[in-house]
Scaffold this motif. Structure first.
Motif, short mmCIF file in Angstrom:
data_model
loop_
_atom_site.label_atom_id
_atom_site.label_comp_id
_atom_site.label_asym_id
_atom_site.label_seq_id
_atom_site.Cartn_x
_atom_site.Cartn_y
_atom_site.Cartn_z
N ASN A 92 0.88 -1.18 0.00
CA ASN A 92 0.00 0.00 0.00
C ASN A 92 0.90 1.21 0.00
O ASN A 92 1.60 1.48 0.98
CB ASN A 92 -0.90 -0.01 1.24
CG ASN A 92 -1.85 1.17 1.28
OD1 ASN A 92 -1.46 2.32 1.07
ND2 ASN A 92 -3.12 0.91 1.58
N VAL A 93 0.95 1.93 -1.12
CA VAL A 93 1.92 3.00 -1.29
C VAL A 93 1.81 4.06 -0.19
O VAL A 93 2.81 4.63 0.25
CB VAL A 93 1.80 3.64 -2.69
CG1 VAL A 93 0.50 4.42 -2.81
CG2 VAL A 93 3.00 4.53 -3.00
N PHE A 94 0.59 4.31 0.29
CA PHE A 94 0.41 5.35 1.30
C PHE A 94 0.85 4.87 2.69
O PHE A 94 1.49 5.61 3.43
CB PHE A 94 -1.05 5.80 1.32
CG PHE A 94 -1.50 6.33 -0.01
CD1 PHE A 94 -1.07 7.57 -0.46
CD2 PHE A 94 -2.32 5.58 -0.84
CE1 PHE A 94 -1.46 8.07 -1.70
CE2 PHE A 94 -2.72 6.06 -2.07
CZ PHE A 94 -2.29 7.30 -2.50
N MET A 95 0.53 3.63 3.03
CA MET A 95 0.99 3.09 4.30
C MET A 95 2.49 2.86 4.29
O MET A 95 3.17 3.00 5.31
CB MET A 95 0.26 1.78 4.61
CG MET A 95 -1.25 1.94 4.79
SD MET A 95 -1.68 3.03 6.18
CE MET A 95 -1.14 2.04 7.57
N ASP A 96 3.02 2.52 3.10
CA ASP A 96 4.46 2.27 2.99
C ASP A 96 5.27 3.56 3.13
O ASP A 96 6.39 3.53 3.66
CB ASP A 96 4.79 1.61 1.64
CG ASP A 96 4.25 0.19 1.55
OD1 ASP A 96 3.90 -0.38 2.59
OD2 ASP A 96 4.17 -0.33 0.42
#
Length: 202
Positions: free
Chosen positions: A86-90
């Motif tokens: 998940n690009v945002f959580m990452d």
């Protein structure tokens, strides 16, 4: 300060005594202190101490930070493009701010990662039958700042394709984005946002 030296002032002249007028050190200069053999024996030093001033050390440090931050963002986008992670959580720190520039229906500053995800990313995803997939066009980093330009493409629940181009400006600390500013085509976004109702995941 005058320093005594030897120099050949033309190709056909031998070395001869020469006076060098030294200026004061500038912020981009490097100072090299070399001990004589006797000084090393007296002090017990087995090395030549070299002191670098400001820019030399800072430039190397900035380059290292740039490379690290660029690699972190590149890896997150590579995972996103193949449907992993998940690009945002990452990328985002929990207290990261996200600012959407322009006059779209979601243009504002979101004070936390959770606020941004719940008010924009989750409702956006609920409008999509096929998730947005990024194609990176450029990615540059300078110290704690990273800029990524990419195209995104997916399919909405009404069967219509959604395409947009994005530019995200990040400020990073300790491998996480702490501030983000996003630019995109607000007309394309608002058309999707108004045309398609969110469908909660089953």
């Amino acid at each position: 300060m005058t320093t005594k030296a030897y120099a050949a002032q033309s190709p056909d002249q031998p070395l001869a005594p020469f006076d060098i007028e030294r200026r004061n050190l500038g912020p981009k200069d490097v100072v090299v202190d070399i001990l004589s053999r006797r000084q090393m024996l007296v002090s017990g030093a087995g090395f030549l101490p070299i002191t670098f001033f400001a820019e030399a050390a800072m430039a190397q440090d900035t380059s290292s930070v740039s490379e690290t931050n660029r690699a972190i963002v590149a890896r997150a986008f590579a995972n996103w493009s193949r449907g992993a992670g998940n690009v945002f959580m990452d990328l985002l720190a929990p207290d990261a701010t996200w600012t959407i520039v322009g006059r779209s229906q979601v243009a504002r500053t979101f004070p936390t990662r959770e606020a941004f995800l719940s008010q924009v990313i989750s409702p956006f995803g609920q409008r999509m039958a096929r998730p947005l997939v990024p194609t990176v066009r450029s990615l540059v980093a300078d110290g704690d700042q990273v800029v990524i330009h990419f195209d995104g493409e997916g399919v909405a629940h009404d069967g219509q394709p959604y395409r947009n181009s994005y530019a995200w400006f990040f400020r990073m600390r300790d491998g996480r984005v702490t501030e983000a500013t996003a630019f995109f085509d607000s007309i394309a976004f608002d058309d999707l946002w108004s045309r398609v109702s969110p469908e909660p995941a089953k």
